[in-house]
Structures are given as C-alpha cells and as structure tokens.
Design an enzyme around this catalytic site. Structure first.
Site, PDB file in Angstrom:
ATOM      1  N   SER A 193       0.813  -1.217   0.000  1.00  0.00           N
ATOM      2  CA  SER A 193       0.000   0.000   0.000  1.00  0.00           C
ATOM      3  C   SER A 193       0.845   1.266   0.000  1.00  0.00           C
ATOM      4  O   SER A 193       0.470   2.258  -0.619  1.00  0.00           O
ATOM      5  CB  SER A 193      -0.947   0.003   1.197  1.00  0.00           C
ATOM      6  N   HIS A 239       0.354   4.317   4.446  1.00  0.00           N
ATOM      7  CA  HIS A 239      -0.311   4.991   3.333  1.00  0.00           C
ATOM      8  C   HIS A 239       0.155   6.434   3.210  1.00  0.00           C
ATOM      9  O   HIS A 239       0.474   6.910   2.110  1.00  0.00           O
ATOM     10  CB  HIS A 239      -1.828   4.954   3.535  1.00  0.00           C
TER      11      HIS A 239
END
Length: 296
Positions: A193, A239
């Site tokens: 991610s 993230h």
C-alpha cells in the site's frame, strides 16, 4: 546496382583486377557500400534506403540515431515489464507467505521494534511485498487483490510516462517511505500500500505537469483515505508515508530542468533516499517505544 562485372568491349584485355570483399578477400564482388564505397559480398550487405551498406557504416549510423524517450527522460516503454515483474514478485511472495506464514512474517514483515533494536533493516523493503495472510480472515484476500489491481491499473501508465528505471525507483522509494512512517509512528505492517499510494501521489503530480485533468486521481486518493480511516487494521502511517514520498519523487522527476534532467532527477532521488535512511538512523520508533517502554 549490379552484382555482375561491367561489360567490356570485345577484343580488349582486362586492365583491372576483380574487386573482392573488404572483409572477405577471397570473395569476388561488384557491389559497393553506398556510404564508403568499399566492395562488400552478400554476407556483408546490409539493406539501406538505397542499395546496401557495410556493417561498419550501419553501426556508425546507428550511433547517431537518438533513442526515443518518455516524457521525463527515461527510455520509451512499449511493454511495461517492470510493472509485470512487480506483480509477479508480490504474488510469489504471497504464495510463500501462505505456505509458511509464521516464518515469512516473522522474518520479513515491517516491524518497528525489529528494525530499531535488532537491526533488521531489510524489513523496510521486504514488508512492502507481503500482505495480510489468509488466516487473518476474509479481508486478507481483498488486501492483496486491491493492491495488485491498483498496480495493474496505474503501473503501466506511470511506467510509460517515467520510463522503466524511474518507475522502479519511484515504487521502491515510496515503499521505503511508507515503511519509515510505520517505523516512526506505528508498530508493524505488511502490504504494497505504501508503494501504491506513492504511485497515486506521483500520478497526480505528473498529470498536473503534463496538463491533464488530475481530478480523477484526487478522487481516488480521497476514497482510499476514507477507507484507511474507516476500516480497522489498516496502516495509515504506511499509506501517508508512501503518498508523500511518491508525490516528492514525482515532483523531482517531473520538474527537473531539461538541460540537466538526469543529474537533477537522480541527485534529488538520492537526497530523498538519504533523508529517509537518516530518519531511521537518528530517530527512535516513537509509538513502539511508548507502547512497550523501551529506553530511548
């Protein structure tokens, strides 16, 4: 152009030796290179726009042909091989993780304490190629499927705009940036991610630079940000770190001046890499230290 000897008036003796190939002296020929006019045999003939050329003239001509480039200096990409390679590596890593979950995660997942106190630096990169194991529940399969779908959907576009080398550099540094954020403000994490969010950030910057409508990328980032906040067990640190790092790398690659593009791009890239490494070297894992009462 002819391969036959020129006609000679009858009754006159031959006054010139039969020419032979300059590379194969034992072979007679009446064909000459269109550039240097040296005699060449059939094995040495290379098709040219008019007639034939010798191998040396062809090689010399190729040196002056400019290689096609991507929008930001990398070689033009017809087939996004780096994207496919990253997809394969992620899938193979997930297969290995499925076969030996405890050992693979225990050895390679991103873990702030293991990096800080045991020197497991490789986790900063290897953790980005692992995903939530199947034993974690139904969300586990969604984790790798979404990340691989995003890589499949966005990777080829970015690779064609940046070139393969720059795209790979972006992916790896964004993955590192996500892991550094986990190191500083989290505990442990797995998943691509950070790299995927880095691609989002870079795609936004690159699209703005090229004058494309980047609102779709903003919507994509916004939707994923909401998912990150609303769903449990998602590393917002990875993230956010990947997104910021990817946007910075995208800016370095997209806005480097054309006259010194390579030097500025790779110099800026190395400088950002040094900053990320320095953050791990000089700072403790704050959240991990506070949670487990490790000394500073």
């Amino acid at each position: 152009m002819t391969t036959q000897p020129p006609s000679q008036p009858p009754g006159e003796p031959e006054t010139a030796a039969v020419p032979t190939c300059y590379r194969h002296p034992g072979r007679e020929t009446y064909v000459r290179c269109q550039r240097c006019e040296r005699p060449i045999c059939p094995d040495c003939m290379r098709d040219a726009s008019v007639g034939f050329q010798c191998p040396e003239c062809v090689a010399q001509g190729n040196k002056t042909v400019r290689q096609a480039q991507s929008a930001f200096g990398g070689r033009a990409v017809a087939v996004p091989r780096v994207t496919w390679a990253l997809l394969i590596v992620n899938v193979l890593a997930y297969a290995a993780e499925t076969l030996s979950t405890d050992w693979v995660l225990g050895t390679f997942e991103m873990n702030a304490g293991a990096v800080a106190y045991y020197g497991d630096w490789w986790r900063l990169i290897t953790g980005a190629f692992l995903h939530m194991p199947l034993s974690a529940g139904t969300f586990a399969l969604t984790h790798i499927v979404f990340n691989m779908w995003a890589l499949y959907a966005i990777g080829p576009e970015l690779e064609r705009r940046l070139g393969s080398a720059r795209f790979l550099a972006l992916y790896l540094l964004a993955a590192l940036g996500g892991s550094v954020a986990v190191y500083l403000f989290g505990f442990a994490a797995v998943g691509a991610s950070g790299a995927i969010y880095g691609m989002f950030g870079a795609l936004f910057v690159v699209s703005r630079k090229l004058g494309y409508d980047a609102r779709g990328v903003l919507w994509l980032i916004g939707i994923n940000a909401v998912i990150t906040i609303m769903m449990p067990n998602i590393s917002w640190q990875g993230h956010l770190g990947g997104l910021i790092t990817g946007a910075l790398v995208g800016g370095i690659f997209a806005y480097a001046p054309a006259k010194s593009r390579n030097a500025v791009q790779w110099g800026g890239y190395v400088a950002l890499l040094v900053v990320l490494v320095a953050l791990v070297l000089l700072l403790p894992p704050f959240a991990y230290q506070a949670e487990f009462s490790f000394p500073g």
